[in-house]
Design an enzyme around this catalytic site. Structure first.
Site, short mmCIF file in Angstrom:
data_model
loop_
_atom_site.label_atom_id
_atom_site.label_comp_id
_atom_site.label_asym_id
_atom_site.label_seq_id
_atom_site.Cartn_x
_atom_site.Cartn_y
_atom_site.Cartn_z
N HIS A 58 30.74 -88.12 -25.48
CA HIS A 58 31.41 -88.81 -24.38
C HIS A 58 30.69 -88.53 -23.05
O HIS A 58 31.02 -87.60 -22.34
CB HIS A 58 32.86 -88.30 -24.32
N LEU A 61 26.55 -92.45 -18.31
CA LEU A 61 25.21 -92.45 -17.72
C LEU A 61 25.06 -93.50 -16.61
O LEU A 61 24.04 -93.51 -15.92
CB LEU A 61 24.15 -92.67 -18.80
N ARG A 62 26.07 -94.37 -16.48
CA ARG A 62 26.21 -95.31 -15.34
C ARG A 62 25.17 -96.43 -15.28
O ARG A 62 25.34 -97.36 -14.50
CB ARG A 62 26.20 -94.55 -14.01
N ASN A 92 31.34 -98.42 -20.07
CA ASN A 92 31.86 -98.99 -18.82
C ASN A 92 30.79 -99.03 -17.73
O ASN A 92 30.90 -98.41 -16.67
CB ASN A 92 33.12 -98.25 -18.34
N ASP A 305 32.85 -85.76 -21.15
CA ASP A 305 33.33 -86.82 -20.26
C ASP A 305 32.62 -86.72 -18.91
O ASP A 305 33.22 -86.89 -17.85
CB ASP A 305 34.85 -86.78 -20.09
N HIS A 309 29.77 -89.38 -9.80
CA HIS A 309 30.10 -90.30 -8.70
C HIS A 309 29.29 -89.92 -7.47
O HIS A 309 29.06 -88.74 -7.22
CB HIS A 309 31.59 -90.20 -8.34
#
EC number: 3.5.2.3
Length: 430
Positions: A58, A61-62, A92, A305, A309
């Site tokens: 989980h 890596l954006r 996502n 997870d 950001h």
């Protein structure tokens, strides 16, 4: 092709007696005592623990779309620093990884990075919208060979869609990884619902919002005869539901994050958005239940997870802040602190929960393998005697939103090997 030889001398393999391990090219050639090899690079590892390379089920890596937070390259560098040789990249992104084209792009970026294997996770529904199944079969048949599907960040809350997804992936032994969050019960929620939320006047996120979805989905998985995996399980009630489902012999697995093994909702009193996460930090009783469940095998594995950001999404007032925290570079230290140093797990059991089991759940071949001759040389050396304060300025991740800034944690990954090639040497990226 890697033709290097490396002799790891005097390491405690899976925490056992000291052994020498000779790596020849991409594989482990010998495990024993008094080994030697002409021309081999020698790593003196006395007192250190040698583990199979860690596997994360989980990771965010954006890339594509939020390269200001993380890229596949920076995220896999962070993974290598944390001792990981494989990560599962969540869907996502922007665009969402809901087609063969996007998952193949992420998979290729992982191969190019060279720091760890990247296994893309495919979205369950188109655009994570929860309305229509994504191209599950096409993603599985693609070069990326997707077997794990998740709308993580959002719950597949429609029971019919969830049933259809479970039926579909059963055909190729896939698994649906559910973000268990009943959306109607968490509207406006900011933190765990309880004493602290009542005192602070912040919207509460009840445990039942998770537990109701976990209950429904273990029943659906049993009905369909398919595999379901519960992401970032966070409550004592969820533990009991998973334990019951497993007692029935149902094909249910679950993960816990390092932060849910250590941190509680009391930290939210600081109003520091670094502690804002989904699912939220829970109570001390939940933390203790999660540790016990990881120890007894009810919870199968630890997953980070890792949710990077940029600073502007975290350095703001609580209500406006994004949810999530980085975790790849601190995961093993938190597990040592909460599970090993407390006597709940030994190092062999850590290898089971952070390498062997997540690789099995994700159906990864070549990862999560024994430290034995003939096996791929995906290896992690950790110095358990090390103590140091967490300084995010030294992170390989592009983001700095760690809840452990300034905290002293035990253990340090000194070396990571991906198929025999060092990705980390003496704690630094190779």
């Amino acid at each position: 092709m890697n033709t290097e030889k490396t002799l790891i001398r005097g390491a405690r393999v899976l925490g056992g007696p000291a052994r020498d391990v000779l790596v020849d090219g991409e594989t482990i050639a010998e495990v024993g005592t008094g080994l030697s090899a002409d021309g081999a690079r020698v790593v003196e590892a006395e007192g250190q623990v040698l583990l199979p390379g860690l596997v994360d089920l989980h990771t965010h890596l954006r890339e594509p779309g939020r390269e200001d937070s993380e890229t596949v390259l920076t995220g896999t560098r962070a993974a290598a620093r944390g001792g990981f040789t494989a990560v599962h990249a969540m869907a996502n992104t922007f665009p969402v990884a809901d087609t063969a084209g996007v998952v193949e792009q992420v998979w290729r970026l992982g191969r190019e990075s060279g720091y760890c294997d990247v296994q893309p996770v495919g979205a369950v529904t188109v655009g994570l919208a929860g309305k229509q199944l994504a191209e599950l079969g096409a993603m599985h048949e693609s070069a990326a060979g997707v077997t794990v599907f998740s709308d993580d960040g959002k719950c597949v809350d429609d029971a019919v869609i969830m049933r259809r997804a479970l039926e579909y992936v059963k055909a190729f032994d896939g698994v649906v990884a559910q973000h268990a969050q009943e959306p109607r019960l968490t509207e406006g929620a900011q933190m765990n619902e309880g004493v602290v939320s009542a005192e602070l006047g912040l919207g509460g996120w009840p445990a039942v919002a998770e537990e109701s979805i976990v209950s429904r989905d273990v029943l659906l998985a049993a009905h369909v005869g398919s595999r379901v995996h519960i992401c970032h399980l966070s409550t004592a009630g969820s533990v009991e539901i998973v334990r019951w489902a497993k007692s029935k012999g149902w094909n249910v697995t679950a993960e816990v994050t390092p932060h849910h093994l250590l941190l509680t909702d009391e930290l939210v009193r600081s109003y520091d958005p670094v502690y804002k996460v989904n699912p939220p930090l829970r109570t001390r009783d939940d933390v203790l239940a999660l540790r016990a469940a990881l120890a007894d095998g009810t919870i199968d594995c630890v997953a980070t997870d890792h949710a990077p950001h940029p600073h502007e999404d975290k350095d703001c007032e609580w209500g406006a802040a994004a949810m999530g925290m980085v975790g790849l570079e601190t995961a093993l230290s938190v597990v040592q602190h909460t599970m090993v140093d407390t006597g709940l797990l030994d190092w062999e059991q850590v290898a089971e929960r952070m390498s062997f089991r997540p690789a099995r759940i994700g159906r990864l071949t070549g990862q999560g393998r024994p430290v034995s001759p003939g096996e791929p040389a995906n290896l992690t050396l950790v110095d358990p005697a090390y103590r140091g304060r967490v300084d995010p300025a030294g992170f390989a991740s592009r983001s700095r939103n760690t809840p452990y800034r300034g905290n002293e944690l035990p253990g340090r990954v000194t070396h990571t090997f991906l198929r025999g090639r060092a990705t980390v040497t003496d704690g630094k990226l190779a």
